[in-house]
Design a protein around this motif. Structure first.
Motif, PDB file in Angstrom:
ATOM      1  N   LYS A 186       0.830  -1.195   0.000  1.00  0.00           N
ATOM      2  CA  LYS A 186       0.000   0.000   0.000  1.00  0.00           C
ATOM      3  C   LYS A 186       0.870   1.253   0.000  1.00  0.00           C
ATOM      4  CE  LYS A 186      -4.516  -0.928   0.359  1.00  0.00           C
ATOM      5  NZ  LYS A 186      -4.441  -2.315  -0.105  1.00  0.00           N
ATOM      6  N   PHE A 187       0.535   2.202  -0.889  1.00  0.00           N
ATOM      7  CA  PHE A 187       1.157   3.519  -0.876  1.00  0.00           C
ATOM      8  C   PHE A 187       0.502   4.378   0.200  1.00  0.00           C
ATOM      9  CE2 PHE A 187       2.832   2.527  -5.061  1.00  0.00           C
ATOM     10  CZ  PHE A 187       4.013   3.266  -5.103  1.00  0.00           C
ATOM     11  N   PRO A 197      -1.048   7.924   1.614  1.00  0.00           N
ATOM     12  CA  PRO A 197      -1.839   8.939   0.889  1.00  0.00           C
ATOM     13  C   PRO A 197      -1.016  10.110   0.368  1.00  0.00           C
ATOM     14  CG  PRO A 197      -2.977   8.233   2.873  1.00  0.00           C
ATOM     15  CD  PRO A 197      -1.621   7.613   2.927  1.00  0.00           C
ATOM     16  N   ASN A 198       0.085  10.472   1.047  1.00  0.00           N
ATOM     17  CA  ASN A 198       0.901  11.582   0.553  1.00  0.00           C
ATOM     18  C   ASN A 198       1.909  11.149  -0.507  1.00  0.00           C
ATOM     19  OD1 ASN A 198       2.784  10.185   2.043  1.00  0.00           O
ATOM     20  ND2 ASN A 198       3.079  11.789   3.573  1.00  0.00           N
ATOM     21  N   GLY A 199       1.981   9.851  -0.793  1.00  0.00           N
ATOM     22  CA  GLY A 199       2.848   9.354  -1.849  1.00  0.00           C
ATOM     23  C   GLY A 199       4.307   9.259  -1.489  1.00  0.00           C
ATOM     24  N   LYS A 200       4.666   9.492  -0.217  1.00  0.00           N
ATOM     25  CA  LYS A 200       6.080   9.474   0.166  1.00  0.00           C
ATOM     26  C   LYS A 200       6.584   8.083   0.523  1.00  0.00           C
ATOM     27  CE  LYS A 200       6.380  14.226   1.867  1.00  0.00           C
ATOM     28  NZ  LYS A 200       6.727  15.082   3.033  1.00  0.00           N
ATOM     29  N   TYR A 201       5.694   7.197   0.962  1.00  0.00           N
ATOM     30  CA  TYR A 201       6.114   5.880   1.423  1.00  0.00           C
ATOM     31  C   TYR A 201       5.212   4.809   0.814  1.00  0.00           C
ATOM     32  CZ  TYR A 201       7.711   9.094   5.098  1.00  0.00           C
ATOM     33  OH  TYR A 201       8.249  10.148   5.768  1.00  0.00           O
ATOM     34  N   PHE A 202       5.682   3.585   0.875  1.00  0.00           N
ATOM     35  CA  PHE A 202       4.805   2.439   0.646  1.00  0.00           C
ATOM     36  C   PHE A 202       5.227   1.325   1.600  1.00  0.00           C
ATOM     37  CE2 PHE A 202       8.226   1.891  -2.450  1.00  0.00           C
ATOM     38  CZ  PHE A 202       8.592   0.562  -2.303  1.00  0.00           C
ATOM     39  N   ALA A 203       4.222   0.582   2.076  1.00  0.00           N
ATOM     40  CA  ALA A 203       4.436  -0.473   3.063  1.00  0.00           C
ATOM     41  C   ALA A 203       4.167  -1.821   2.429  1.00  0.00           C
ATOM     42  CB  ALA A 203       3.533  -0.261   4.275  1.00  0.00           C
ATOM     43  N   VAL A 204       4.888  -2.834   2.890  1.00  0.00           N
ATOM     44  CA  VAL A 204       4.808  -4.185   2.327  1.00  0.00           C
ATOM     45  C   VAL A 204       4.673  -5.191   3.462  1.00  0.00           C
ATOM     46  CG1 VAL A 204       6.050  -5.953   1.017  1.00  0.00           C
ATOM     47  CG2 VAL A 204       6.161  -3.573   0.290  1.00  0.00           C
ATOM     48  N   LEU A 262      -3.113  -3.957   5.104  1.00  0.00           N
ATOM     49  CA  LEU A 262      -2.534  -2.679   5.500  1.00  0.00           C
ATOM     50  C   LEU A 262      -3.546  -1.565   5.323  1.00  0.00           C
ATOM     51  CD1 LEU A 262       0.875  -2.910   3.611  1.00  0.00           C
ATOM     52  CD2 LEU A 262       0.621  -2.995   6.078  1.00  0.00           C
ATOM     53  N   CYS A 263      -3.367  -0.496   6.138  1.00  0.00           N
ATOM     54  CA  CYS A 263      -4.164   0.713   5.948  1.00  0.00           C
ATOM     55  C   CYS A 263      -3.404   1.896   6.537  1.00  0.00           C
ATOM     56  CB  CYS A 263      -5.534   0.571   6.610  1.00  0.00           C
ATOM     57  SG  CYS A 263      -6.605   2.003   6.329  1.00  0.00           S
TER      58      CYS A 263
END
Length: 929
Positions: free
Chosen positions: A103-104, A106-113, A151-152
């Protein structure tokens, strides 16, 4: 003939498994289809497949908030960073383990796996972070006891909620906050399926596999988070004097300062404790969650199905709508936080695998893995925005329409589907057959299609009313394995699989005319002579014979030709003078239809290639001896032949030279069996091959990977099927611009992309874009057009043609040699598909046929003429819908005017004046340039 065919689209397989996502504008659905990714444009009603291929099936995908970057992760844990602008993979990263979710923020700076029991947080590449290293790790958390699966992100990207199989949801922060600690939310008795933050709040809802919904309230508001700042230590005072004479004095001062510093440190610590205590009492609020409500969503479902479990869920924070999908194919819409059910629907009998809501919350995308089904449901109007389903089992056969606009397919599920090659969508499905469909055909007049099945019937379907208008049967039940339709569409022939006869029917009357006997084995393929003057029929069988019949004139008399091995497929050359036969020994043999003499042969077994299955006990080289071509197709000009079979390779041969021209590898998907030539050494142990061990999973009742001996398509008693890669059917498009293959992966379309290849024609020195534009400005239109055709750049040809005044078109055509007229007509046929200057290009077509129609040989230029017919038919279908709608609108206005005039006792002409004549803008009023 050109052979620069490239993969262009994937039809027949709509959804395989994995995440379904919407684009940021909410009008496009992106979903994984095996080891490829398909984009469904719901606004323009088109589907396209990215030219990206993975080594395994994709199962986790997500799109960045700005829509520029798509990250897709396959079953083996290999991540691909895909640019949505260039449609290319720009980076690869290996997690080396399966990944459940990505999941990216909302601000587009990170993504989690989510990987195993870990959560990895990476900096996202792009302008938001100013970092272009795609996988730079920011955080990693190991708190989960079991695998993490969902994820959320919170709305401000500060907090991440992670649901896992240990029945808990954990919350992590990206920064260090003074009043936040990592916490876990329990209260569930089954694995977490989804966790969802509210809008502009840290309140969260969690839902588990048994349908239990928990609503949690956060103790603080987002603005109450306080950044952690450790108390600053006072720096030591340093003495700048380095004189050797003051050493003793320095030591004394240092000792005194040290004592003072210790006392100040003690005082500072006490004051910090007092300040923190005061802040905690007055300003800083403690972060914790309070359980507000418990709801049991599965109670409604279990009234009809006690074994139903929740399999997928999605939440829209703007409208506060929760969608829950269950294993019995039903889904429910709830309004939170009251959990009022506002809608429910059952779409199938199979489990819903994935759910997604678009940005406005109006459309719900639902994917069913077992059915291969993808739906987009508009819940407010209760209508389908898209409803597509592929064949639930293998696709056995295909056939192009005469204009190349449609493809009809038949599968093991007994369904016959009609696909539009321009949109990529299935337009109609026929379900009359009760067993596997073995062969399908398109009529030459494009009015009906015919299918044969193992249920003992051959059926004809009307393409105007979309109904089964004729059913052909035999005196005794026979499993039909092949079909053939003559060039006049009057006679239909079908071959038997269990009884070795050929049956001939009249299409108009529907009566059985002849039963032709002579074969001593199953009839594997039939082909009528395409020459309108001939009604000859060729058939091959497993009895190692090729038989040439003329049943319409001579009854059952025939000529027999001995083959080197069992016959598998027979096709006629487009001019009807030659037949090609593929046999079980891997050869393709060519015979003259008049003399019955062999004219050539191709040894293609080594070109076919073969992989080694996980359960094979012989090598791939030995396995190759049992492979052969099972399907053949001539090119439109008859110079080349396309061949495929028990392999991942498709070969194009030159018939005259008997040489391999090009080989296409249709897939690299290792999720299929027999793709690699060697077994992975990691699967080989001292006890044998690990692939021979049964695997069992929870709630599946035994997930068995073993196949019964001799089973190739998949054992119906098996819970887990890993099919082998095969090409079941091949056919060239009548336009010559593409060819299609029915494979284990679906319906693959390969087409010529002439725009990306520099392919000049009779190029001369001095012909450059600058000289062409100068000649065009000098109004030497014929010369400019011929120069652009020689350079063969589409954009340049288009510019020249559209800058020629329509009054000068006829004079331009008259002054051009025939060889350029042919290339011009081919360009117009392709350009007419996407241009808006329809009338202008039709003027060119009309004048070309008026001036040069007698010189255009239809046999040599059939592909060009069919391309032109396809484009014109497409434009006719599109414009006719608009015209019909406008006609009905005008009639409605006229009727309304008459009623209003009648009520007001006024003449209708005084209110509205419509004479019923449609006036269109002429080409003189259009600006062409």
């Amino acid at each position: 003939m050109k052979f620069a065919y490239k993969f262009s689209n994937l039809l027949g397989t709509v959804y395989h498994k994995g995440d379904i996502i919407f684009s940021s504008d909410g009008t496009t659905v992106i979903c994984p289809v095996g080891n490829r990714i398909t984009i469904y444009d719901l606004k323009n009603n088109k589907s396209s497949t990215l030219p990206v291929e993975s080594r395994f099936n994709y199962n986790a995908i997500d799109l960045s908030p700005n829509g520029y970057i798509l990250i897709a992760i396959n079953e083996a844990g290999e991540a691909h960073v895909i640019s949505m602008l260039s449609k290319m993979i720009i980076h690869k990263y290996r997690f080396k383990r399966p990944v459940k979710c990505i999941k990216f923020s909302p601000n587009g700076k990170y993504f989690a796996v989510c990987k195993e029991n870990n959560v990895f947080i990476f900096d996202a590449p792009g302008l938001q972070t100013g970092n272009y290293n795609p996988f730079e790790m920011k955080r990693i958390y190991h708190d989960a006891i079991d695998d993490t699966r969902t994820l959320c992100w919170s709305f401000d990207s500060k907090i991440l909620a992670v649901g896992s199989n240990d029945n808990t949801t954990r919350l992590y922060s990206m920064e260090k906050w003074a009043n936040f600690k990592h916490c876990s939310l329990g209260s569930h008795s089954d694995m977490i399926i989804g966790c969802f933050f509210e809008k502009k709040s840290y309140d969260i809802s969690t839902i588990s596999k048994n349908g239990h919904l928990r609503i949690w309230e956060c103790s603080i508001e987002p603005e109450d988070l306080v950044l952690y700042e450790p108390s600053k230590k006072r720096e030591k005072k340093s003495n700048d004097s380095d004189s050797e004479d003051d050493v003793d004095l320095d030591r004394a001062i240092e000792k005194t300062e040290k004592q003072k510093h210790q006392q100040e440190k003690k005082n500072t610590k006490q004051s910090d404790e007092k300040i923190n205590e005061t802040n905690s009492k007055n300003d800083v609020k403690k972060f914790y969650y309070k359980l507000l409500a418990k709801h049991y969503l599965s109670d409604e479902v279990k009234k009809s199905d006690h074994n139903a479990i929740l399999t997928a869920a999605s939440y829209h924070s703007e409208t506060r709508i929760l969608v829950a999908g269950f294993s019995n194919g039903s889904f429910f819409l709830y309004e939170l936080p009251e959990v009022n059910m506002i809608h429910s629907l059952s779409i199938s009998q199979q489990a819903i695998s994935s759910i997604a809501l678009n940005s406005s919350g109006d459309w719900i995308a639902l994917g069913c893995e077992q059915m291969g089904q993808l739906l987009v449901w508009e819940w407010q109007s209760e209508t389908y925005a898209m409803k597509q389903q592929g064949h639930s089992n293998n696709m056995n056969c295909l056939a192009y329409s005469p204009d190349g606009q449609y493809i009809v397919t038949g599968g093991d599920d007994g369904k016959v589907k009609l696909w539009n090659t321009l949109t990529g969508f299935c337009t109609v499905t026929f379900t009359e057959h009760t067993s596997a469909v073995s062969h399908v055909l398109f009529s030459h007049n494009r009015k009906f299609i015919v299918s044969a099945s193992l249920d003992g019937t051959a059926r004809a379907y009307d393409l105007t009313r979309y109904r089964n208008f004729k059913t052909f049967t035999s005196p005794r039940p026979v499993q039909f394995s092949c079909l053939a339709l003559d060039s006049s569409d009057e006679f239909l022939a079908a071959g038997g699989q269990d009884f070795f006869d050929i049956y001939l029917w009249s299409m108009k009357l529907g009566t059985l005319l002849e039963i032709m006997s002579g074969h001593e084995g199953p009839v594997s393929s039939l082909s009528f002579n395409p020459n309108p003057a001939s009604t000859a029929l060729a058939s091959v069988s497993w009895d190692k014979t090729l038989k040439l019949w003329n049943a319409i004139e001579n009854g059952s008399s025939h000529e027999t030709i001995k083959l080197s091995s069992d016959g598998l497929c027979v096709v006629h050359k487009p001019n009807g003078e030659e037949v090609a036969v593929s046999t079980l020994d891997g050869q393709i043999t060519f015979f003259d239809c008049k003399t019955s003499l062999q004219t050539g042969s191709i040894e293609g077994r080594n070109d076919l290639g073969s992989g080694r299955s996980d359960t094979d006990l012989i090598t791939a080289k030995k396995n190759l001896e049992g492979k052969a071509f099972t399907t053949l197709c001539y090119s439109a000009d008859g110079t080349c032949i396309l061949a495929g079979g028990h392999s991942k390779n498709v070969c194009i041969y030159n018939v005259k030279e008997s040489v391999l021209v090009k080989k296409f590898e249709i897939t690299q998907n290792r999720s299929f069996d027999a793709v690699d030539d060697f077994i992975n050494r990691r699967k080989l142990t001292e006890f044998g091959n690990m692939a021979l061990i049964e695997e069992r999973e929870e709630r599946e009742g035994g997930n068995i990977t073993l196949k019964l001996p001799g089973v190739k398509k998949g054992d119906m008693a098996s819970r887990n099927i890993k099919p082998e890669v095969r090409v079941y059917s091949l056919e060239f498009s009548p336009t010559g611009q593409a060819w299609a293959a029915a494979t284990t992966e679906g319906l693959l379309i390969y087409s010529l992309d002439v725009g990306l290849v520099f392919d000049p024609f009779e190029l001369e020195l001095g012909i450059t874009p600058e000289t062409i534009i100068k000649t065009l400005h000098d109004r030497d239109y014929s010369k400019a057009l011929m120069m652009s055709l020689k350079l063969n750049e589409n954009d340049l040809i288009r510019r020249v043609i559209e800058n020629i005044p329509h009054n000068d078109v006829e004079l331009t055509i008259i002054n051009m040699p025939l060889i350029y007229i042919e290339r011009l007509l081919k360009f117009i046929g392709v350009e007419l598909e996407k241009t808006r200057h329809i009338h202008f290009y039709l003027i060119w077509v009309e004048l070309i046929f008026t001036r040069h129609g007698d010189k255009i040989n239809s046999a040599l230029h059939m592909t060009t003429l069919l391309t032109l017919q396809k484009s014109m038919q497409q434009k006719y279908d599109d414009i006719s819908k608009i015209c019909d709608f406008n006609q009905y609108t005008i009639n409605f206005i006229k009727k309304s005017a008459k009623l209003k005039a009648k009520n007001m006792n006024v003449s209708s002409d005084a209110i509205i004046s419509i004479n019923g004549d449609c006036s269109y803008a002429t080409i003189e009023e259009m600006e062409i340039g």
